[in-house]
Design an enzyme around this catalytic site. Structure first.
Site, mmCIF file in Angstrom:
data_model
loop_
_atom_site.group_PDB
_atom_site.id
_atom_site.type_symbol
_atom_site.label_atom_id
_atom_site.label_comp_id
_atom_site.label_asym_id
_atom_site.label_seq_id
_atom_site.Cartn_x
_atom_site.Cartn_y
_atom_site.Cartn_z
ATOM 1 N N GLU A 65 -14.953 4.355 -24.578
ATOM 2 C CA GLU A 65 -15.460 5.248 -23.676
ATOM 3 C C GLU A 65 -16.550 5.981 -23.918
ATOM 4 O O GLU A 65 -17.671 6.254 -23.123
ATOM 5 C CB GLU A 65 -14.201 6.264 -23.526
ATOM 6 C CG GLU A 65 -14.351 7.011 -22.075
ATOM 7 C CD GLU A 65 -14.007 8.344 -22.169
ATOM 8 O OE1 GLU A 65 -14.911 9.123 -22.095
ATOM 9 O OE2 GLU A 65 -12.762 8.600 -22.274
ATOM 10 N N ARG A 120 -14.003 6.467 -15.295
ATOM 11 C CA ARG A 120 -14.899 6.576 -16.432
ATOM 12 C C ARG A 120 -16.245 5.601 -16.304
ATOM 13 O O ARG A 120 -16.755 5.307 -17.305
ATOM 14 C CB ARG A 120 -14.302 6.369 -17.795
ATOM 15 C CG ARG A 120 -13.107 7.409 -18.099
ATOM 16 C CD ARG A 120 -13.668 8.543 -18.330
ATOM 17 N NE ARG A 120 -12.522 9.502 -18.957
ATOM 18 C CZ ARG A 120 -11.683 10.224 -18.359
ATOM 19 N NH1 ARG A 120 -11.337 9.982 -17.147
ATOM 20 N NH2 ARG A 120 -10.639 10.732 -19.097
ATOM 21 N N SER A 176 -11.112 11.127 -25.565
ATOM 22 C CA SER A 176 -10.571 9.625 -25.803
ATOM 23 C C SER A 176 -11.874 8.973 -26.320
ATOM 24 O O SER A 176 -12.765 8.974 -25.811
ATOM 25 C CB SER A 176 -10.331 9.406 -24.641
ATOM 26 O OG SER A 176 -9.236 10.165 -24.039
HETATM 27 N N1 EPU Z 1 0.565 8.094 -25.170
HETATM 28 C C1 EPU Z 1 1.317 7.659 -26.456
HETATM 29 N N2 EPU Z 1 0.967 7.749 -27.528
HETATM 30 C C2 EPU Z 1 -0.416 8.562 -27.864
HETATM 31 C C3 EPU Z 1 -1.021 8.926 -26.601
HETATM 32 C C4 EPU Z 1 -0.663 8.640 -25.420
HETATM 33 O O1 EPU Z 1 2.348 7.185 -26.225
HETATM 34 O O2 EPU Z 1 -0.721 8.657 -28.964
HETATM 35 C C5 EPU Z 1 1.289 7.698 -24.053
HETATM 36 C C6 EPU Z 1 1.850 9.065 -23.404
HETATM 37 O O3 EPU Z 1 2.968 9.359 -23.733
HETATM 38 C C7 EPU Z 1 1.749 8.819 -22.017
HETATM 39 C C8 EPU Z 1 0.511 8.138 -21.693
HETATM 40 O O4 EPU Z 1 0.191 7.629 -22.988
HETATM 41 O O5 EPU Z 1 2.921 8.178 -21.554
HETATM 42 C C9 EPU Z 1 -0.799 8.850 -21.118
HETATM 43 O O6 EPU Z 1 -0.991 9.959 -22.068
HETATM 44 P P1 EPU Z 1 -1.985 11.149 -21.753
HETATM 45 O O7 EPU Z 1 -1.335 11.861 -20.310
HETATM 46 O O8 EPU Z 1 -2.102 12.018 -23.025
HETATM 47 O O9 EPU Z 1 -3.254 10.474 -21.175
HETATM 48 P P2 EPU Z 1 -4.119 9.550 -21.882
HETATM 49 O O10 EPU Z 1 -4.032 8.175 -21.030
HETATM 50 O O11 EPU Z 1 -3.839 8.941 -23.280
HETATM 51 C C10 EPU Z 1 -6.238 10.313 -20.171
HETATM 52 C C11 EPU Z 1 -7.593 10.484 -20.380
HETATM 53 C C12 EPU Z 1 -7.992 11.954 -21.128
HETATM 54 C C13 EPU Z 1 -7.307 12.891 -20.102
HETATM 55 C C14 EPU Z 1 -5.616 12.449 -20.009
HETATM 56 C C15 EPU Z 1 -4.962 13.329 -19.237
HETATM 57 C C16 EPU Z 1 -8.963 8.166 -20.604
HETATM 58 C C17 EPU Z 1 -9.462 7.395 -21.692
HETATM 59 N N3 EPU Z 1 -8.398 9.590 -21.185
HETATM 60 O O12 EPU Z 1 -5.617 10.048 -21.541
HETATM 61 O O13 EPU Z 1 -9.188 12.218 -21.079
HETATM 62 O O14 EPU Z 1 -7.202 14.070 -20.981
HETATM 63 O O15 EPU Z 1 -5.524 11.244 -19.642
HETATM 64 O O16 EPU Z 1 -5.353 13.351 -17.879
HETATM 65 O O17 EPU Z 1 -8.539 8.190 -19.403
HETATM 66 C C18 EPU Z 1 -11.294 12.090 -22.367
HETATM 67 O O18 EPU Z 1 -11.859 11.383 -21.703
HETATM 68 O O19 EPU Z 1 -11.800 12.485 -23.284
HETATM 69 C C19 EPU Z 1 -9.920 12.563 -22.154
HETATM 70 C C20 EPU Z 1 -9.322 13.449 -23.147
#
Ligand code: EPU
Length: 341
Positions: free
Chosen positions: A337, A165, A241
């Site tokens: 972010e 990012r 995010s």
């Molecule tokens: N998780 C939780 N609780 C929550 C959210 C997530 O426990 O409320 C846990 C999930 O269970 C999982 C882990 O966190 O084990 C990762 O969750 P997820 O795959 O939803 O991805 P993220 O790390 O929360 C990132 C990106 C998103 C992108 C997703 C999928 C960043 C800041 N965000 O989110 O990007 O869609 O991965 O690749 O890196 C964005 O940048 O606007 C965005 C939505």
């Protein structure tokens, strides 16, 4: 033709739906209009804010300067060889429209980035990423115009200094360049990325197996997953995010894991682990929290939402509360972010 307007509400132009006013506003649909604008003496000293889809900003006050909305269109195949096609897209092209164009034509590489809100010109700024793929993996070069001198420059992959990012445009060159077009290198022969999160499971639900796997199927799976977790900005204001996933030392990660055995972590190199901020925020008790018009999304804690009439400051206040509580509970600093203006 340049049409510079005064006192324009930015509410329709930011996905958080914050009602802030721009002192001046102009839409740029052609590169030449940008050169004309940057040479107008009365605006040389004026503070400028460049926006694309407005999907990564939080407006905390009226903007007492010139907002430049990039609307340059066009998707063109400019070159191809046996293994790749090179697609050049205008900064104002809607990101998902470009992804669909590529998926439809069988150009592989962007399918995991389906349905990300925003525009092509904003995408390299923060090296957008999702479901195991980042923009930098399909990026070839971009054209940008230096705001102070009006000079045009080509940026190669190395020039952009992409990170998680991150890019040079968020750091050393912040506020100095306007991106006018981006060229992408797509594969004629796809490499499928299906290992992240729920992709494989969703493909199975869709009846897709290894024999009928395609970039179209992956795109559809990603769209399904996003729609099930992430709020549609047309219905509830948000900027995806709000926070980045923090990177902590392996030592700190292991210490935290003894206390919280379920803590997920993704090693980056030998000594650093990336942890999901969404998990930390949820464990700190914020998931689904609401105060007035500001809230933490009930299905993905990384996303802050505007239920209607929140101000930018209310969202920012909530963000600070969330940051403080995650710091208190886990000793981990999470940083935004989203670009706070
Ligand atoms: N998780 C939780 N609780 C929550 C959210 C997530 O426990 O409320 C846990 C999930 O269970 C999982 C882990 O966190 O084990 C990762 O969750 P997820 O795959 O939803 O991805 P993220 O790390 O929360 C990132 C990106 C998103 C992108 C997703 C999928 C960043 C800041 N965000 O989110 O990007 O869609 O991965 O690749 O890196 C964005 O940048 O606007 C965005 C939505």
């Amino acid at each position: 033709m340049l049409n510079i307007q005064s006192y324009v509400s930015l509410k329709p132009y930011n996905t958080f739906g914050i009602d802030a006013i721009a002192r001046y506003w102009v839409t740029i649909s052609h590169e030449n209009d940008l050169y004309t604008l940057l040479h107008l003496t009365e605006f040389i000293e004026t503070t400028k804010l460049i926006i694309g889809g407005g999907s990564n900003i939080l407006l905390c006050q009226n903007f007492d300067g010139l907002v430049i909305k990039m609307n340059i269109q066009g998707i063109d195949l400019i070159r191809e060889d046996d293994s790749h096609v090179y697609i050049k897209a205008g900064a104002g092209v809607n990101w998902h429209e470009l992804v669909q164009f590529c998926v439809h034509n069988g150009y592989a590489g962007m399918e995991n980035l389906s349905l990300i809100p925003g525009t092509v010109g904003a995408a390299p700024m923060q090296n957008i990423g999702a479901y195991g793929v980042e923009l930098e993996q399909v990026f070839e070069s971009l054209t940008a115009v230096h705001i102070a001198s009006g000079e045009k420059r080509t940026f190669t992959h190395a020039d952009c200094a992409f990170g998680y990012r991150e890019s040079v445009f968020k750091r050393e060159l912040k506020g100095q360049y306007v991106i006018t077009d981006v060229t992408f290198q797509l594969d004629k022969h796809p490499t499928f990325h299906t290992r992240y999160g729920a992709i494989q499971e969703t493909l199975t639900e869709m009846g897709v197996s290894e024999s009928n796997l395609s970039i179209k199927a992956i795109s559809e799976a990603v769209i399904r997953i996003r729609q099930s977790k992430l709020p549609d900005p047309a219905q509830i204001g948000n900027a995806g995010s709000f926070f980045k996933n923090p990177e902590i030392s392996k030592v700190q990660f292991e210490a935290l894991q003894t206390q919280y055995p379920a803590l997920p972590g993704y090693p980056i190199g030998d000594d650093v682990v990336k942890v999901p901020a969404g998990w930390l925020i949820e464990q700190a008790g914020w998931k689904g929290y609401r105060s007035g018009g500001a809230g933490v999304h009930a299905k993905q804690s990384l996303v802050l939402v505007n239920y209607g009439n929140a101000t930018g400051d209310e969202i920012l206040h909530l963000a600070k509360q969330v940051q403080d509580s995650v710091k208190d509970k886990f000793g981990v600093v999470i940083s935004p972010e989203v670009n706070v203006i």
